[in-house]
Design a protein around this motif. Structure first.
Motif, PDB file in Angstrom:
ATOM      1  N   GLY A  76       0.820  -1.213   0.000  1.00 23.79           N
ATOM      2  CA  GLY A  76       0.000   0.000   0.000  1.00 23.79           C
ATOM      3  C   GLY A  76       0.849   1.257   0.000  1.00 23.79           C
ATOM      4  O   GLY A  76       0.594   2.196  -0.764  1.00 23.79           O
ATOM      5  N   GLY A  77       1.874   1.256   0.847  1.00 25.33           N
ATOM      6  CA  GLY A  77       2.767   2.409   0.905  1.00 25.33           C
ATOM      7  C   GLY A  77       3.553   2.603  -0.373  1.00 25.33           C
ATOM      8  O   GLY A  77       3.738   3.739  -0.843  1.00 25.33           O
ATOM      9  N   ALA A  78       4.030   1.489  -0.972  1.00 23.10           N
ATOM     10  CA  ALA A  78       4.819   1.583  -2.199  1.00 23.10           C
ATOM     11  C   ALA A  78       3.976   2.095  -3.362  1.00 23.10           C
ATOM     12  O   ALA A  78       4.444   2.917  -4.166  1.00 23.10           O
ATOM     13  CB  ALA A  78       5.403   0.211  -2.545  1.00 23.10           C
ATOM     14  N   ALA A 160      10.067  -1.001   1.000  1.00 21.26           N
ATOM     15  CA  ALA A 160       9.073  -0.605  -0.003  1.00 21.26           C
ATOM     16  C   ALA A 160       9.264   0.854  -0.403  1.00 21.26           C
ATOM     17  O   ALA A 160       9.154   1.207  -1.586  1.00 21.26           O
ATOM     18  CB  ALA A 160       7.665  -0.824   0.546  1.00 21.26           C
ATOM     19  N   LEU A 161       9.554   1.711   0.564  1.00 15.70           N
ATOM     20  CA  LEU A 161       9.739   3.135   0.284  1.00 15.70           C
ATOM     21  C   LEU A 161      11.031   3.396  -0.482  1.00 15.70           C
ATOM     22  O   LEU A 161      11.089   4.287  -1.337  1.00 15.70           O
ATOM     23  CB  LEU A 161       9.732   3.921   1.604  1.00 15.70           C
ATOM     24  CG  LEU A 161       8.389   3.914   2.344  1.00 15.70           C
ATOM     25  CD1 LEU A 161       8.550   4.487   3.749  1.00 15.70           C
ATOM     26  CD2 LEU A 161       7.331   4.680   1.569  1.00 15.70           C
ATOM     27  N   LEU A 162      12.065   2.622  -0.195  1.00 10.27           N
ATOM     28  CA  LEU A 162      13.316   2.759  -0.947  1.00 10.27           C
ATOM     29  C   LEU A 162      13.142   2.302  -2.393  1.00 10.27           C
ATOM     30  O   LEU A 162      13.623   2.953  -3.320  1.00 10.27           O
ATOM     31  CB  LEU A 162      14.429   1.954  -0.268  1.00 10.27           C
ATOM     32  CG  LEU A 162      14.980   2.542   1.044  1.00 10.27           C
ATOM     33  CD1 LEU A 162      15.843   1.516   1.775  1.00 10.27           C
ATOM     34  CD2 LEU A 162      15.793   3.809   0.771  1.00 10.27           C
ATOM     35  N   ARG A 163      12.430   1.194  -2.582  1.00 11.40           N
ATOM     36  CA  ARG A 163      12.214   0.696  -3.945  1.00 11.40           C
ATOM     37  C   ARG A 163      11.364   1.663  -4.757  1.00 11.40           C
ATOM     38  O   ARG A 163      11.567   1.818  -5.967  1.00 11.40           O
ATOM     39  CB  ARG A 163      11.530  -0.673  -3.902  1.00 11.40           C
ATOM     40  CG  ARG A 163      12.380  -1.775  -3.283  1.00 11.40           C
ATOM     41  CD  ARG A 163      11.668  -3.113  -3.369  1.00 11.40           C
ATOM     42  NE  ARG A 163      12.291  -4.106  -2.523  1.00 11.40           N
ATOM     43  CZ  ARG A 163      11.719  -4.670  -1.466  1.00 11.40           C
ATOM     44  NH1 ARG A 163      10.469  -4.336  -1.144  1.00 11.40           N
ATOM     45  NH2 ARG A 163      12.352  -5.558  -0.739  1.00 11.40           N
ATOM     46  N   ALA A 164      10.394   2.308  -4.100  1.00 17.16           N
ATOM     47  CA  ALA A 164       9.547   3.276  -4.806  1.00 17.16           C
ATOM     48  C   ALA A 164      10.369   4.433  -5.350  1.00 17.16           C
ATOM     49  O   ALA A 164       9.954   5.106  -6.310  1.00 17.16           O
ATOM     50  CB  ALA A 164       8.458   3.800  -3.871  1.00 17.16           C
ATOM     51  N   GLN A 165      11.554   4.671  -4.747  1.00 16.27           N
ATOM     52  CA  GLN A 165      12.454   5.734  -5.209  1.00 16.27           C
ATOM     53  C   GLN A 165      13.543   5.186  -6.130  1.00 16.27           C
ATOM     54  O   GLN A 165      14.499   5.891  -6.438  1.00 16.27           O
ATOM     55  CB  GLN A 165      13.131   6.400  -4.009  1.00 16.27           C
ATOM     56  CG  GLN A 165      12.164   6.999  -3.010  1.00 16.27           C
ATOM     57  CD  GLN A 165      12.886   7.514  -1.789  1.00 16.27           C
ATOM     58  OE1 GLN A 165      13.562   8.542  -1.838  1.00 16.27           O
ATOM     59  NE2 GLN A 165      12.755   6.806  -0.672  1.00 16.27           N
ATOM     60  N   ARG A 166      13.406   3.905  -6.523  1.00 17.94           N
ATOM     61  CA  ARG A 166      14.368   3.241  -7.389  1.00 17.94           C
ATOM     62  C   ARG A 166      15.696   2.995  -6.679  1.00 17.94           C
ATOM     63  O   ARG A 166      16.743   2.889  -7.325  1.00 17.94           O
ATOM     64  CB  ARG A 166      14.607   4.028  -8.683  1.00 17.94           C
ATOM     65  CG  ARG A 166      13.337   4.429  -9.408  1.00 17.94           C
ATOM     66  CD  ARG A 166      13.640   5.017 -10.765  1.00 17.94           C
ATOM     67  NE  ARG A 166      12.440   5.534 -11.407  1.00 17.94           N
ATOM     68  CZ  ARG A 166      12.383   5.939 -12.665  1.00 17.94           C
ATOM     69  NH1 ARG A 166      13.462   5.873 -13.430  1.00 17.94           N
ATOM     70  NH2 ARG A 166      11.250   6.407 -13.172  1.00 17.94           N
ATOM     71  N   LYS A 167      15.679   2.892  -5.384  1.00 17.95           N
ATOM     72  CA  LYS A 167      16.897   2.647  -4.603  1.00 17.95           C
ATOM     73  C   LYS A 167      16.952   1.193  -4.144  1.00 17.95           C
ATOM     74  O   LYS A 167      17.206   0.894  -2.979  1.00 17.95           O
ATOM     75  CB  LYS A 167      16.957   3.596  -3.407  1.00 17.95           C
ATOM     76  CG  LYS A 167      17.123   5.062  -3.792  1.00 17.95           C
ATOM     77  CD  LYS A 167      17.192   5.948  -2.560  1.00 17.95           C
ATOM     78  CE  LYS A 167      17.407   7.414  -2.943  1.00 17.95           C
ATOM     79  NZ  LYS A 167      18.753   7.658  -3.466  1.00 17.95           N
ATOM     80  N   SER A 168      16.717   0.274  -5.074  1.00 22.71           N
ATOM     81  CA  SER A 168      16.698  -1.141  -4.708  1.00 22.71           C
ATOM     82  C   SER A 168      18.095  -1.685  -4.410  1.00 22.71           C
ATOM     83  O   SER A 168      18.227  -2.735  -3.782  1.00 22.71           O
ATOM     84  CB  SER A 168      16.042  -1.967  -5.815  1.00 22.71           C
ATOM     85  OG  SER A 168      16.633  -1.712  -7.070  1.00 22.71           O
ATOM     86  N   LEU A 169      19.140  -0.979  -4.835  1.00 19.55           N
ATOM     87  CA  LEU A 169      20.504  -1.405  -4.478  1.00 19.55           C
ATOM     88  C   LEU A 169      20.702  -1.384  -2.967  1.00 19.55           C
ATOM     89  O   LEU A 169      21.442  -2.211  -2.419  1.00 19.55           O
ATOM     90  CB  LEU A 169      21.537  -0.494  -5.159  1.00 19.55           C
ATOM     91  CG  LEU A 169      21.865  -0.789  -6.623  1.00 19.55           C
ATOM     92  CD1 LEU A 169      22.743   0.321  -7.193  1.00 19.55           C
ATOM     93  CD2 LEU A 169      22.568  -2.135  -6.760  1.00 19.55           C
ATOM     94  N   ASN A 170      20.054  -0.437  -2.297  1.00 21.01           N
ATOM     95  CA  ASN A 170      20.183  -0.347  -0.845  1.00 21.01           C
ATOM     96  C   ASN A 170      19.570  -1.561  -0.149  1.00 21.01           C
ATOM     97  O   ASN A 170      20.139  -2.118   0.788  1.00 21.01           O
ATOM     98  CB  ASN A 170      19.502   0.928  -0.334  1.00 21.01           C
ATOM     99  CG  ASN A 170      20.240   2.182  -0.750  1.00 21.01           C
ATOM    100  OD1 ASN A 170      21.449   2.164  -0.927  1.00 21.01           O
ATOM    101  ND2 ASN A 170      19.515   3.271  -0.919  1.00 21.01           N
ATOM    102  N   THR A 313       6.602  -0.530  -8.385  1.00 22.83           N
ATOM    103  CA  THR A 313       7.235   0.760  -8.640  1.00 22.83           C
ATOM    104  C   THR A 313       7.031   1.198 -10.085  1.00 22.83           C
ATOM    105  O   THR A 313       6.639   2.337 -10.358  1.00 22.83           O
ATOM    106  CB  THR A 313       8.747   0.677  -8.338  1.00 22.83           C
ATOM    107  OG1 THR A 313       8.932   0.391  -6.952  1.00 22.83           O
ATOM    108  CG2 THR A 313       9.446   1.990  -8.677  1.00 22.83           C
ATOM    109  N   VAL A 314       7.284   0.302 -11.030  1.00 19.59           N
ATOM    110  CA  VAL A 314       7.217   0.657 -12.456  1.00 19.59           C
ATOM    111  C   VAL A 314       5.793   1.040 -12.866  1.00 19.59           C
ATOM    112  O   VAL A 314       5.562   2.125 -13.414  1.00 19.59           O
ATOM    113  CB  VAL A 314       7.722  -0.515 -13.324  1.00 19.59           C
ATOM    114  CG1 VAL A 314       7.548  -0.192 -14.809  1.00 19.59           C
ATOM    115  CG2 VAL A 314       9.196  -0.805 -13.026  1.00 19.59           C
ATOM    116  N   ILE A 315       4.840   0.153 -12.602  1.00 15.08           N
ATOM    117  CA  ILE A 315       3.454   0.427 -13.002  1.00 15.08           C
ATOM    118  C   ILE A 315       2.881   1.571 -12.175  1.00 15.08           C
ATOM    119  O   ILE A 315       2.127   2.409 -12.684  1.00 15.08           O
ATOM    120  CB  ILE A 315       2.570  -0.825 -12.854  1.00 15.08           C
ATOM    121  CG1 ILE A 315       3.213  -2.029 -13.570  1.00 15.08           C
ATOM    122  CG2 ILE A 315       1.174  -0.560 -13.405  1.00 15.08           C
ATOM    123  CD1 ILE A 315       3.419  -1.848 -15.034  1.00 15.08           C
ATOM    124  N   GLY A 316       3.249   1.627 -10.884  1.00 19.73           N
ATOM    125  CA  GLY A 316       2.747   2.690 -10.016  1.00 19.73           C
ATOM    126  C   GLY A 316       3.155   4.067 -10.509  1.00 19.73           C
ATOM    127  O   GLY A 316       2.341   4.996 -10.548  1.00 19.73           O
TER     128      GLY A 316
END
Length: 490
Positions: A76-78, A160-170, A313-316
């Motif tokens: 939901g948050g993402a 989820a919040l990091l991935r939403a910013q495209r920071k999945s490396l973290n 993230t992508v579709i959102g």
């Protein structure tokens, strides 16, 4: 005159790779932990490890029920964060992020208290017909691992919040460190200190604590588009909470019912009719075979699970721009990637399964049953996994949560639970044990594929996403491009 084909650059090929690859690696490490725990734990005592392995898998089903609830809030948050970022509304994304983190932490503390106080009652209710040794191991394992729920909640929200910013490396880095922490402490507690199942549980707890603090630290750093200010004054925002809960509750109900179904079907094969006596000890080849097959099968869904997470993230973000054509383009592209990734991963798992089965310290009967379950599952998974689990991620990113909830619960009750009960119970005469459980599961996958694939083809998901009557989105697209450019620079 031929109309020029529209090009969409919200996510370039490189940007998609940099988003998906770290998530897949993190997913691989996270999902393989259960398999490695089972492997190491099966040697935690002399003799066959059927009882201790069954206890871990049974308790993990309860823990996964709680984890799926936190994952729903993360989803939901993402989705909300991705849509806000896609629309260039960074301030709104930040406000929602803090609400998400606080509400999931409070819920996790309540669930931890509940689980610790009703430890024996929950285990006895679900697995009371198991052998006495299996139950004692389950009590110990659940006491310790339930203490990790708050850390799991924090990690899921922050990740989820990091991935939403495209920071999945973290989140990938967090997963790598946590993976080696778990293995290291497993070796110390199991082999050096001979702590048995308590050692496995403590290693799992420690491995859960680290990523929670690490991702929270990363999310609090300056330079993030969405940032958690830990010491900033906080108050509940009813409007923001309502937006999160509107997406999280249907997703949570779906996830929890799905996990409850998985627990129920294990109960079906934990009954007395499948118990056998070996050297004076009561054991159950069906439950241990299911545990091993379940652990190995997680390998086959590693890539698909990572791609499904990236879809949010992508579709959102595509939804946030308000461009229907762009949303459709990325739906097709992500599902194509999901099919390719799934096929490669399933083929790899199928080739590796005979080797992995021989690593487990279980009886030959259990190993034979597990192999039959894996052959059935992997054969069906080639075609069904992207639609049965990838398509729901597409619908969730479009805020079409209610349909996903209703369709998933219907399919689970009818097939995963209902069909499984008929195939495993004594009165119907089939008594297929673990194989009956897996037949019900793959049939459920087929039904999900039809329900979710049909929903995407119908186009009705646009009602939930708000794309049928969009506002003037030219400004949204401009803000989205500026926000993405700023994120890439940082």
């Amino acid at each position: 005159m031929v109309k020029a084909k529209q090009k969409y650059n919200l996510f370039t090929g490189k940007a998609l790779f940099m988003l998906i690859f770290p998530i897949v690696v993190e997913s691989a490490l996270s999902m393989s932990l259960g398999m490695i725990d089972g492997l190491m734990a099966s040697y935690a005592k002399s003799g066959a490890g059927d009882d201790i392995l069954t206890a871990i898998t049974d308790v993990d089903q309860i823990s996964n029920l709680i984890i799926h609830l936190f994952t729903a809030f993360g989803v939901g948050g993402a989705v909300i964060t991705s849509q806000f970022l896609g629309a260039g509304k960074v301030d709104e994304a930040n406000k929602s992020a803090k609400q998400l983190l606080v509400i999931t932490l409070l819920i996790s503390l309540a669930l931890t208290a509940f689980s610790l106080s009703l430890n024996h009652q929950l285990i006895n209710l679900l697995f009371g017909s198991a052998g006495s040794e299996t139950l004692e191991n389950a009590y110990t394992y659940f006491y310790i691992t339930a203490s990790a729920f708050p850390f799991i909640a924090v990690f899921n929200s922050c990740a989820a919040l990091l991935r939403a910013q495209r920071k999945s490396l973290n989140t990938m880095l967090s997963g790598i460190i946590s993976f080696f922490i778990n293995i290291g402490f497993n070796a110390l507690f199991i082999y050096a200190l001979n702590m048995g199942i308590a050692g496995v549980a403590l290693a799992t707890l420690i491995a859960r604590i680290f990523p929670a603090f690490f991702t929270l630290f990363l999310l609090s750093r300056k330079g993030n588009l969405v940032r958690i200010r830990i010491f900033q004054k906080f108050r509940f925002d009813g409007k923001k909470l309502k937006s999160i809960l509107k997406l999280a509750i249907p997703s949570g109900i779906e996830n929890c019912f799905f996990q409850l179904g998985k627990i129920l079907v294990i109960v079906f094969i934990s009954v007395e009719i499948y118990n056998v006596e070996v050297n004076g000890v009561i054991t159950n080849f069906q439950t241990s075979a299911n545990s091993v097959a379940y652990n190995i099968n997680t390998v086959s869904s590693i890539v698909g699970n990572g791609i499904n997470t990236a879809m949010l993230t992508v579709i959102g973000q595509a939804v946030g721009t308000g461009d229907v054509g762009q949303v459709k383009y990325y739906i097709r592209k992500m599902l194509a990637i999901a099919y390719i990734g799934n096929a490669c991963c399933v083929a790899f798992t199928f080739a590796l399964s005979p080797v992995l089965l021989n690593f487990y310290n279980i009886s030959g009967e259990a190993r034979s049953i597990a192999w039959k379950c894996l052959i059935l599952c992997l054969s069906i998974q080639f075609a069904t996994y992207p639609l049965s689990f990838g398509a729901p991620a597409v619908l969730k990113a479009n805020s079409d949560m209610k349909y996903v909830m209703v369709a998933a619960v219907f399919s689970m009750i009818l097939l995963r639970v209902g069909l499984c009960y008929v195939l495993t119970c004594d009165w119907a005469g089939f008594r297929l044990g673990a194989l009956g459980l897996w037949i019900g599961m793959v049939t459920d996958w087929c039904m999900r594929s039809l329900l979710f694939g049909g929903r995407i083809l119908s186009g009705k998901w646009k009602n939930s996403s708000g794309l049928l009557n969009p506002p003037a989105y030219g400004e949204c697209e401009r803000l989205a491009e500026a926000a993405v450019a700023e994120a890439m620079e940082r």
